[in-house]
Design a protein around this motif. Sequence first.
Motif, PDB file in Angstrom:
ATOM      1  N   VAL A  74      29.513  15.260  22.194  1.00 36.28           N
ATOM      2  CA  VAL A  74      29.147  13.932  21.689  1.00 36.28           C
ATOM      3  C   VAL A  74      27.960  14.035  20.732  1.00 36.28           C
ATOM      4  CG1 VAL A  74      28.319  11.628  22.291  1.00 36.28           C
ATOM      5  CG2 VAL A  74      30.007  12.738  23.742  1.00 36.28           C
ATOM      6  N   TYR A  75      26.923  14.775  21.150  1.00 42.37           N
ATOM      7  CA  TYR A  75      25.736  14.924  20.304  1.00 42.37           C
ATOM      8  C   TYR A  75      26.086  15.636  18.994  1.00 42.37           C
ATOM      9  CZ  TYR A  75      22.718  13.438  24.155  1.00 42.37           C
ATOM     10  OH  TYR A  75      22.107  12.699  25.147  1.00 42.37           O
ATOM     11  N   LEU A  94      20.629   3.770  11.929  1.00 45.08           N
ATOM     12  CA  LEU A  94      21.647   4.216  10.980  1.00 45.08           C
ATOM     13  C   LEU A  94      21.865   5.725  11.022  1.00 45.08           C
ATOM     14  CD1 LEU A  94      20.793   1.957   7.901  1.00 45.08           C
ATOM     15  CD2 LEU A  94      22.671   1.688   9.526  1.00 45.08           C
ATOM     16  N   ILE A  95      20.812   6.490  11.287  1.00 47.26           N
ATOM     17  CA  ILE A  95      20.946   7.950  11.293  1.00 47.26           C
ATOM     18  C   ILE A  95      21.428   8.465  12.639  1.00 47.26           C
ATOM     19  CG2 ILE A  95      19.706  10.132  11.094  1.00 47.26           C
ATOM     20  CD1 ILE A  95      17.919   8.879   9.004  1.00 47.26           C
ATOM     21  N   PHE A  96      20.826   8.003  13.731  1.00 45.64           N
ATOM     22  CA  PHE A  96      21.080   8.600  15.046  1.00 45.64           C
ATOM     23  C   PHE A  96      21.954   7.756  15.975  1.00 45.64           C
ATOM     24  CE2 PHE A  96      17.095  10.565  13.613  1.00 45.64           C
ATOM     25  CZ  PHE A  96      17.406  11.904  13.779  1.00 45.64           C
ATOM     26  N   ARG A 133      16.523   6.111  21.744  1.00 46.79           N
ATOM     27  CA  ARG A 133      16.319   4.803  22.369  1.00 46.79           C
ATOM     28  C   ARG A 133      14.905   4.311  22.111  1.00 46.79           C
ATOM     29  NH1 ARG A 133      16.206   6.298  27.328  1.00 46.79           N
ATOM     30  NH2 ARG A 133      14.032   5.799  27.838  1.00 46.79           N
ATOM     31  N   ILE A 134      14.766   3.028  21.805  1.00 43.78           N
ATOM     32  CA  ILE A 134      13.446   2.420  21.610  1.00 43.78           C
ATOM     33  C   ILE A 134      13.166   1.517  22.801  1.00 43.78           C
ATOM     34  CG2 ILE A 134      12.001   1.001  20.096  1.00 43.78           C
ATOM     35  CD1 ILE A 134      14.017   1.714  17.832  1.00 43.78           C
ATOM     36  N   ASP A 135      12.119   1.848  23.565  1.00 43.26           N
ATOM     37  CA  ASP A 135      11.782   1.057  24.743  1.00 43.26           C
ATOM     38  C   ASP A 135      10.990  -0.187  24.369  1.00 43.26           C
ATOM     39  OD1 ASP A 135      13.130   2.750  26.356  1.00 43.26           O
ATOM     40  OD2 ASP A 135      11.367   3.673  27.287  1.00 43.26           O
ATOM     41  N   GLU A 136      10.738  -1.034  25.375  1.00 42.69           N
ATOM     42  CA  GLU A 136      10.017  -2.283  25.134  1.00 42.69           C
ATOM     43  C   GLU A 136       8.610  -2.045  24.597  1.00 42.69           C
ATOM     44  OE1 GLU A 136       9.961  -4.855  28.470  1.00 42.69           O
ATOM     45  OE2 GLU A 136      12.125  -5.170  28.498  1.00 42.69           O
TER      46      GLU A 136
END
Length: 787
Positions: free
Chosen positions: A704-705, A769-771, A776-779
């Motif tokens: 997947v990666y 868009l790239i990854f 993941r971006i946390d709060e």
Amino acid sequence: MSSVRLRSAAPLDQEFATTGSDIREPRSNDPTCSNPKPKYFRISGVPLGWSENDLFDALQIDPCLTRHDDRPSLYPACSSSSQTALLTLDPSTEHLHGRTHLQVSKSASKTAALLNIDSQFYSLTPLNVPVGEVVADVIAVTGLAGHAFGSWRNRQTNQMWLKDLLPHDVRNIRIMSYGYDSSLLGDGKADNRLLDHQRLFIQDIENARSSEEKNRPIIFIGHSLGGILILQLLIECKRNREHTHILDSLHSIIFFGTPHQGMRTYDLEEMVDAESGGYETSKHNLLRQLKEGSEFLENQKEDLTYIWEKHKPKIISFYELMQTPTVKKSDLGSYSRDGEESIMVSRFSAQLYVPTEQRVPVEENHSNMVKFASAEDRTYRTVVRYVKGWVDSITESYAAAIKIENLQKSQEYIDCRKSLKPSDYKSYRDDLLLRRQENTCTWILDDQHYRTWNEKDGQAILWISGSPGFGKSVLSSFLTQEIARGKTNQHYMSYFFCDDKDERLRTARAILVNLLTQLLEQIPDVIKHFLAEPEYTTNKEKTAWNYGMLWRVFERIMNDTHRGKIYFLIDALDECEKESCTKFLKQLQRLLRDGTTATRPIKIIITSRPHIEVTFHLTEVIKIPLLAETLKSDISAFVEVEVYKQLQYTDSLREEVKKALIDGANGMFLWVSLILDGLKNSADTRPPAIREALKKLPRNLPEVYINILRKIQTENQTTAWSILQWVVWAIRPLTMQELTIAIAILPEHTSMSSMQDNMHTDMRQVLRLIFGPILRIDEDETVHLVH
């Protein structure tokens, strides 16, 4: 406390005799049972400033005609800033007959008032003036066709024990009786549906307990159907989060002749049939629910299992030894209890058969078992002994809670807690809980290895291992919540989630700091073990707790025999630095095998990938390897929800996607998430293209990666490489702003202004868009690699 009487009171109906019905008392040669029954009235809305004489004046009752009593007849109302009075009037008088309200004008001696007058006693009725600080509410619920006052009153001595006796034997409690319309004959307006009674009961309890009182312990007392109503209330409070605090307040229940397995009803059914003319009514349904072997009672038994296991209330079940006359129709068409005698609720039916239950026989019939003649009654003395013991225990717990609260306010505690500087472990856990789909993870509670670990006496270690993406951390978050739900005053839970992407979360020191912080918050008096550390006490202001200091504190707490059962959960131990992890496991093994702690109730859960050899350092470990087959049900539930939430496809195409994901997941929740994200963001949403993509799904996470990285366009590859380096190798997760600055820096930059021209204006969009889903971006705006 006592009700106000004009003349001596007469006998009361049996439990099933109802106001307005034609059921009559059995014939008796006892002269004390020859008088007609008295009339009971409840006067509510009495202003706080009124005295007993003010009430008599307003009702036009001559106080000289009442029985002398040095106890007040006015009680604080259950749910308003007023008083409530109880009056027992001679049955021959017409005074107050037919009155429902009485407007009283203001005078020189008393304020104006609108008094409410009733004789049905529905809802809650106060029965005492509490002495001292109230530590528990006692709520007594009458049975089928009963009366909230009269059903508890002895016919010979006129003692209503909840009002006349219990307040003198047990202080610091508020006593209330609860009434509802469960009449079987007459002009009762109620539908006699338990669902409605239960909902009204909940609302009345809510109304009677202010925000400061809502967590006060409750002792329930239920007679016959009243016990069933209490149980239905508990079940509803379990289902409805708005009312869970009532269930959490449950301390104990006293059952009197409650038909948990059903009761004799056929004579009552015949009576209701005759009353209704053969038409089906809600009264028929109510009796069917109470019938021996009813499906309703069987379902109730199952619904209560969780409540008994989690809340473990104290339970006393009294069962009758004497027979009760059944209902019989006379030649004149009226009903009386002159039929054959029978045990209404059998010994078997009156018992719950749960571990916390005490069972006590009563040498009375079904009706009289709750009508105590005096304070010397054997059953009453048993009730008082249990209730007094419970209230004393609650009082002691309350005093201990005050002591803990004061300790937590002390400067020593505040300084120590501040010096530990733990991570935000709760938020980390809560973020994981949000990812859990409903009804997943519950399989582990029934797993034999888990049950063996949890039920084993003394210490026990459980190792849950699984490959990447198998949902170990989400499962861990579920277990922390589930174990915490069963917490008691002698039951504690501490947890930590290791994370190799954050320097602050990947050392054995971090594990100890966070576990100890939680123990300090739950058991404040363990601060003595922190204060016993010389390096801390000699230099508090500059102390940085090193691993050695923390371990010594941990060891002292584990050797403290005054502590109860302690649960520890350490998730993703494979993400802890190898050297410190090995040291921690070796010391833990020595501690657990030490003679002092070997028998202590210490339960430890460790989760990791399989390559960590936990059993190399720890012995007698119970193992649960996470297998694809074990997780298939959870994977199916996860796929079911996420496909419908994320993909706007036709139903038939969704079914194809679901099958492909379930078949290909092989236990990997992360694999499912990444594939779904790829489908959702695909530029080609035509069904043939989607079906073709399903045929070529990657078989594992590395594939997947690789697929995602291969799709990065040539012009973005340099930026992508820079971002990955910073995300993977930074000693802690970088914020969006920090990452933006980091990848903007080039060797030729000589000033901030030159660097700023190279900064991206929207890093969030760049990452998406790239990854795609692998970052993941946390709060808190920190960026993480998903793995």
